[in-house]
Write a protein that holds these residues in place. Structure first.
Motif, PDB file in Angstrom:
ATOM      1  N   GLU A 152       0.105  -4.931  15.610  1.00  0.00           N
ATOM      2  CA  GLU A 152       1.618  -4.995  15.840  1.00  0.00           C
ATOM      3  C   GLU A 152       2.529  -4.146  14.938  1.00  0.00           C
ATOM      4  O   GLU A 152       3.582  -4.091  14.823  1.00  0.00           O
ATOM      5  CB  GLU A 152       1.955  -6.448  15.517  1.00  0.00           C
ATOM      6  CG  GLU A 152       1.513  -7.443  16.452  1.00  0.00           C
ATOM      7  CD  GLU A 152       1.734  -8.920  16.016  1.00  0.00           C
ATOM      8  OE1 GLU A 152       2.351  -8.925  14.950  1.00  0.00           O
ATOM      9  OE2 GLU A 152       1.142  -9.758  16.904  1.00  0.00           O
ATOM     10  N   SER A 153       1.736  -3.163  14.218  1.00  0.00           N
ATOM     11  CA  SER A 153       2.505  -2.238  13.417  1.00  0.00           C
ATOM     12  C   SER A 153       3.316  -0.866  13.954  1.00  0.00           C
ATOM     13  O   SER A 153       4.199  -0.602  13.254  1.00  0.00           O
ATOM     14  CB  SER A 153       1.231  -1.648  12.297  1.00  0.00           C
ATOM     15  OG  SER A 153       0.610  -0.795  13.120  1.00  0.00           O
ATOM     16  N   GLY A 154       3.175  -0.898  15.383  1.00  0.00           N
ATOM     17  CA  GLY A 154       3.901   0.118  15.813  1.00  0.00           C
ATOM     18  C   GLY A 154       3.222   1.435  15.884  1.00  0.00           C
ATOM     19  O   GLY A 154       4.011   2.495  16.332  1.00  0.00           O
ATOM     20  N   ALA A 167      -0.256   0.033   5.116  1.00  0.00           N
ATOM     21  CA  ALA A 167       1.027  -0.290   4.527  1.00  0.00           C
ATOM     22  C   ALA A 167       2.138  -1.298   5.382  1.00  0.00           C
ATOM     23  O   ALA A 167       2.492  -2.170   5.061  1.00  0.00           O
ATOM     24  CB  ALA A 167       2.021   0.869   4.060  1.00  0.00           C
ATOM     25  N   ALA A 168       2.202  -0.611   6.607  1.00  0.00           N
ATOM     26  CA  ALA A 168       3.099  -1.226   7.735  1.00  0.00           C
ATOM     27  C   ALA A 168       2.414  -2.878   8.039  1.00  0.00           C
ATOM     28  O   ALA A 168       3.087  -3.634   7.877  1.00  0.00           O
ATOM     29  CB  ALA A 168       2.871  -0.457   8.861  1.00  0.00           C
ATOM     30  N   ALA A 169       0.976  -3.021   7.895  1.00  0.00           N
ATOM     31  CA  ALA A 169       0.280  -4.249   8.061  1.00  0.00           C
ATOM     32  C   ALA A 169       0.647  -5.144   6.901  1.00  0.00           C
ATOM     33  O   ALA A 169       0.850  -6.443   7.204  1.00  0.00           O
ATOM     34  CB  ALA A 169      -1.203  -4.053   8.498  1.00  0.00           C
ATOM     35  N   VAL A 227       0.936  -1.199   0.099  1.00  0.00           N
ATOM     36  CA  VAL A 227      -0.015   0.006  -0.170  1.00  0.00           C
ATOM     37  C   VAL A 227       1.143   1.203   0.079  1.00  0.00           C
ATOM     38  O   VAL A 227       1.875   1.318   0.945  1.00  0.00           O
ATOM     39  CB  VAL A 227      -0.915   0.067   1.223  1.00  0.00           C
ATOM     40  CG1 VAL A 227      -1.979   1.196   1.117  1.00  0.00           C
ATOM     41  CG2 VAL A 227      -1.650  -1.216   1.337  1.00  0.00           C
ATOM     42  N   ALA A 228       0.663   1.984  -0.919  1.00  0.00           N
ATOM     43  CA  ALA A 228       1.836   3.138  -1.209  1.00  0.00           C
ATOM     44  C   ALA A 228       0.899   4.373  -1.887  1.00  0.00           C
ATOM     45  O   ALA A 228       0.042   4.176  -2.705  1.00  0.00           O
ATOM     46  CB  ALA A 228       2.917   2.527  -2.134  1.00  0.00           C
ATOM     47  N   ALA A 231      -5.602  -7.870  10.613  1.00  0.00           N
ATOM     48  CA  ALA A 231      -5.841  -7.311  12.175  1.00  0.00           C
ATOM     49  C   ALA A 231      -4.387  -7.524  12.977  1.00  0.00           C
ATOM     50  O   ALA A 231      -4.130  -6.511  13.580  1.00  0.00           O
ATOM     51  CB  ALA A 231      -7.106  -7.812  12.696  1.00  0.00           C
ATOM     52  N   PRO A 232      -4.029  -8.716  13.138  1.00  0.00           N
ATOM     53  CA  PRO A 232      -2.898  -8.768  14.018  1.00  0.00           C
ATOM     54  C   PRO A 232      -1.631  -7.847  13.402  1.00  0.00           C
ATOM     55  O   PRO A 232      -1.092  -7.249  14.459  1.00  0.00           O
ATOM     56  CB  PRO A 232      -2.577 -10.316  13.925  1.00  0.00           C
ATOM     57  CG  PRO A 232      -3.662 -11.124  13.227  1.00  0.00           C
ATOM     58  CD  PRO A 232      -4.530 -10.023  12.588  1.00  0.00           C
TER      59      PRO A 232
END
Length: 471
Positions: free
Chosen positions: A252-254, A206-208, A73-74, A247-248
């Motif tokens: 946990e993406s920070g 994106a992080a996920a 995703v960007a 979702a997890p």
């Protein structure tokens, strides 16, 4: 000696069949009508094309062989190279002067979103002048967009990839329903939501995705069709399965916990969120079938709110267009047919791939949104088999004994039968700024298929002349 036939087959009007049946003779009634007016010669020419059969087999096999996975995703500025003043839109090419109300409204809001104007109303003069502005179809940049389809540099995009070939397609993130940019709304709440999507939703997703790894979108489509979705106007199961996968990794993406909560609430409360993954998955599959000489398979159906256009495998990037039709369906609140704009959006890429309106039998509940009846939904899926090249065994319809969805719209079959592809769609308000007014059923303008057939016939003749002269 006179022999009474044991069975009679009747095509056309029922007068003959009724007379035979009255004499206690079994009669099979065949629904038949002449081909579309003026297509007879072109149908004969294309039918005699020695490349057609193999070309269509190749096109269908290429499409069915694609696996679409979500890999990133960007921002559109990164993955599409969009620059300031560039706008992608749904449907075939169009200029501001011909743009419909919802497309104009979306462009006005998008110009404010990108900081080209302070007030969306000021964008009218900007687009009218054309100075520093470029409009281009999403399809021309490996992208699809629902309804108005607007994509600007700052918008975040889903990035889908076929692992075998590395080919990619893209789509913006889904805003939800009602007063949203893709339906032509551009009020302060619309722009505020879009800015949050760029500042929070995009980076968290994106992080996920990067933390989770590729998400099998084609696989989710397979499952959601078994769970009551048809992947155009009903995506509830697909959205929930996407949430289950991501979702997890989101948690946990920070990212800030408040932002994480907002993202989960936004996606979980937006049943249409998965539509923006279904669309590029379908485009990725159909793009694999492009540019096969002799193929009569449709690889894109798209609408810009003024015109409806199709592209065909055997005719390259050419658009065959006609006036977009008004959908027939159900309206929100006090809205009625006079408030609706003609059909708009790239989302008919789902029907082009065999889902959406072609798979209405998988989602009987869809009739409560778009109108019609459950028997209508079943009959539609059966009827679409008459204009397609085959079935998709990966995407099946439980209530029809797990028959694969009808796949690969064939220009010649449409012209020969007069049956038009069935699309279920949302309806945007005719006036800029209104937003969604309803949802319903619609078909393409009939004349675009004879136009495509004529181009295919001309290519067949040219190829034959080149062969006969040894060129």
């Amino acid at each position: 000696m006179t022999h009474t036939p044991t069975q009679v087959v009747s095509a056309g009007v029922d007068l003959f069949a009724d007379a035979v049946a009255a004499q206690a003779v079994p009669v099979s009634r065949v629904a038949w009508q002449p081909p579309m007016t003026g297509t007879e010669q072109d149908l004969a020419t294309v039918a005699a094309d020695p490349l057609r059969h193999e070309a269509n087999e190749r096109a269908l096999a290429a499409m069915l062989g694609v696996q679409a996975v979500l890999v990133d995703v960007a921002p559109a500025s990164e993955v599409l190279g969009l620059e300031r003043g560039e706008f992608l839109h749904a449907g075939p090419p169009i200029a501001w002067e011909q743009a419909s109300g919802p497309l104009r409204g979306a462009l006005m809001g998008a110009a404010a979103l990108e900081g080209l104007v302070e007030d969306p109303e000021d964008a009218v003069a900007l687009f009218a002048s054309g100075e520093g502005i470029r409009l281009e179809p999403c399809h021309h940049r490996g992208t699809v967009g629902p309804m108005a389809g607007l994509v600007t540099p700052s918008m975040w995009m889903f990035v889908l990839e076929d692992p075998t070939t590395g080919r990619r397609t893209h789509c913006s993130l889904n805003e939800g329903l009602g007063k949203v940019l893709r339906y032509g709304a551009y009020g302060p709440e619309v722009l505020e939501r879009l800015r949050w999507m760029s500042a929070v939703l995009g980076p968290v997703l994106a992080a996920a995705v990067r933390g989770h790894g590729p998400v099998d979108v084609t696989g989710i489509l397979t499952q959601m069709l078994q769970m009551g979705d048809e992947a155009h106007n009903r995506n509830r199961a697909g959205t929930l399965m996407l949430m289950r996968d991501l979702a997890p990794a989101i948690v946990e993406s920070g990212h800030d916990t408040g932002d994480i909560g907002d993202v989960l609430r936004f996606v979980g409360g937006n049943d249409h969120f998965f539509l923006n993954l279904a669309m590029p998955a379908c485009k990725l599959a159909l793009d694999a079938a492009r540019d096969i000489d002799g193929s009569t398979m449709v690889v894109a159906m798209a609408r810009n709110g003024t015109e409806f256009g199709i592209q065909v495998s055997g005719t390259g990037d050419t658009w065959f267009t006609g006036p977009a039709n008004l959908a027939d369906g159900l309206f929100l609140g006090d809205f009625g047919p006079e408030d609706a704009n003609p059909d708009i959006g790239d989302s008919a890429i789902t029907e082009t791939a065999g889902i959406g309106g072609f798979a209405m039998a998988t989602a009987p509940a869809i009739v409560r949104l778009v109108g019609g009846t459950v028997p209508d939904a079943l009959a539609t899926s059966r009827r679409m088999h008459e204009i397609t090249l085959g079935e998709n065994p990966r995407w099946s319809i439980p209530v029809l004994e797990f028959q694969g969805v009808p796949t690969g719209i064939d220009v010649t079959r449409v012209c020969r039968t007069g049956i038009l592809p069935q699309i279920n769609t949302g309806m945007a308000g005719r006036e800029a700024g209104v937003g969604q007014v309803g949802a319903g059923l619609v078909t393409p303008p009939a004349e675009i298929f004879p136009k495509a057939l004529a181009a295919l016939a001309e290519r067949t003749r040219e190829r034959g002349q080149s062969f006969s002269t040894g060129a």
